[in-house]
Design a protein around this motif. Structure first.
Motif, mmCIF file in Angstrom:
data_model
loop_
_atom_site.group_PDB
_atom_site.id
_atom_site.type_symbol
_atom_site.label_atom_id
_atom_site.label_comp_id
_atom_site.label_asym_id
_atom_site.label_seq_id
_atom_site.Cartn_x
_atom_site.Cartn_y
_atom_site.Cartn_z
ATOM 1 N N VAL A 1 0.837 -1.206 0.000
ATOM 2 C CA VAL A 1 0.000 0.000 0.000
ATOM 3 C C VAL A 1 0.868 1.250 0.000
ATOM 4 O O VAL A 1 0.652 2.174 -0.789
ATOM 5 N N VAL A 2 1.848 1.295 0.883
ATOM 6 C CA VAL A 2 2.684 2.491 1.018
ATOM 7 C C VAL A 2 3.514 2.745 -0.237
ATOM 8 O O VAL A 2 3.750 3.889 -0.607
ATOM 9 N N THR A 3 3.945 1.687 -0.913
ATOM 10 C CA THR A 3 4.721 1.866 -2.143
ATOM 11 C C THR A 3 3.820 1.983 -3.372
ATOM 12 O O THR A 3 4.318 1.991 -4.493
ATOM 13 N N ASN A 4 2.490 2.039 -3.154
ATOM 14 C CA ASN A 4 1.507 2.267 -4.203
ATOM 15 C C ASN A 4 1.521 1.177 -5.280
ATOM 16 O O ASN A 4 1.362 1.451 -6.469
ATOM 17 N N LYS A 5 1.694 -0.067 -4.870
ATOM 18 C CA LYS A 5 1.633 -1.195 -5.803
ATOM 19 C C LYS A 5 0.185 -1.449 -6.184
ATOM 20 O O LYS A 5 -0.731 -1.207 -5.409
ATOM 21 N N SER A 6 -0.018 -1.969 -7.364
ATOM 22 C CA SER A 6 -1.383 -2.189 -7.848
ATOM 23 C C SER A 6 -2.134 -3.203 -6.992
ATOM 24 O O SER A 6 -3.348 -3.115 -6.841
ATOM 25 N N TRP A 7 -1.462 -4.160 -6.419
ATOM 26 C CA TRP A 7 -2.096 -5.186 -5.606
ATOM 27 C C TRP A 7 -2.236 -4.771 -4.147
ATOM 28 O O TRP A 7 -2.904 -5.448 -3.363
ATOM 29 N N GLY A 8 -1.636 -3.660 -3.743
ATOM 30 C CA GLY A 8 -1.554 -3.288 -2.331
ATOM 31 C C GLY A 8 -2.890 -3.054 -1.662
ATOM 32 O O GLY A 8 -3.147 -3.571 -0.579
ATOM 33 N N ARG A 9 -3.764 -2.266 -2.303
ATOM 34 C CA ARG A 9 -5.045 -1.934 -1.674
ATOM 35 C C ARG A 9 -5.934 -3.163 -1.514
ATOM 36 O O ARG A 9 -6.530 -3.382 -0.464
ATOM 37 N N GLY A 10 -6.030 -3.980 -2.544
ATOM 38 C CA GLY A 10 -6.856 -5.186 -2.469
ATOM 39 C C GLY A 10 -6.321 -6.186 -1.462
ATOM 40 O O GLY A 10 -7.072 -6.739 -0.654
ATOM 41 N N ALA A 11 -5.013 -6.415 -1.524
ATOM 42 C CA ALA A 11 -4.408 -7.343 -0.580
ATOM 43 C C ALA A 11 -4.513 -6.815 0.841
ATOM 44 O O ALA A 11 -4.775 -7.570 1.781
ATOM 45 N N GLY A 12 -4.337 -5.514 0.999
ATOM 46 C CA GLY A 12 -4.426 -4.919 2.332
ATOM 47 C C GLY A 12 -5.806 -5.077 2.934
ATOM 48 O O GLY A 12 -5.952 -5.433 4.112
#
Length: 143
Positions: free
Chosen positions: A85-96
């Motif tokens: 999330v912090v590094t703004n990866k495409s999978w970050g929000r969903g995985a988080g």
């Protein structure tokens, strides 16, 4: 057919948004990277001292060593997703959001063992889920 200026279509926080991080995303990522290590420490204490917490006649009763490993795995997943999330990866929000949901469920199941720990962590998990799943509408001052 009216053309929509490209500046009004960006930065809405929806899927595929390549804009910068919002304050809510930074908050969620930071809380995940705080909650993860705390969960790992909780798991380590459960593994090290199997009689540290006690609950009787509980439907979700596991061996405390098993709970320790559950907390460690969820904590590691929170840290990894928080970094995404912090590094703004495409999978970050969903995985988080998914990992925070799993953490919420495991903390709910852990309430009889240590409610003073589980209830505040459940609250943090709810804040994380809210911050990561809300639809952000940004307005630019110009037309």
């Amino acid at each position: 057919m009216a053309a929509i200026p490209s500046g009004t279509r960006r930065g809405h926080g929806g899927p595929g948004d390549s804009g910068g991080l919002s304050g809510a995303s930074v908050f969620a990522g930071a809380v995940m990277m705080l909650s993860g290590p705390l969960s790992i420490l909780m798991g380590a204490s459960g593994i090290a001292r199997d009689n540290l917490f006690a609950a009787s006649q509980y439907a979700y009763r596991f061996n405390l060593t098993a709970w320790g490993w559950i907390h460690i795995v969820v904590g590691l997943a929170l840290v990894i997703a928080g970094m995404g999330v912090v590094t703004n990866k495409s999978w970050g929000r969903g995985a988080g959001a998914a990992v925070a949901g799993i953490s919420l469920i495991t903390q709910f199941m852990f309430v009889p063992y240590y409610p003073l720990w589980a209830i505040p962590v459940m609250t943090l998990d709810l804040f994380i889920i809210f911050a990561l799943t809300r639809f952000q509408v940004r307005t630019d001052g110009g037309g």
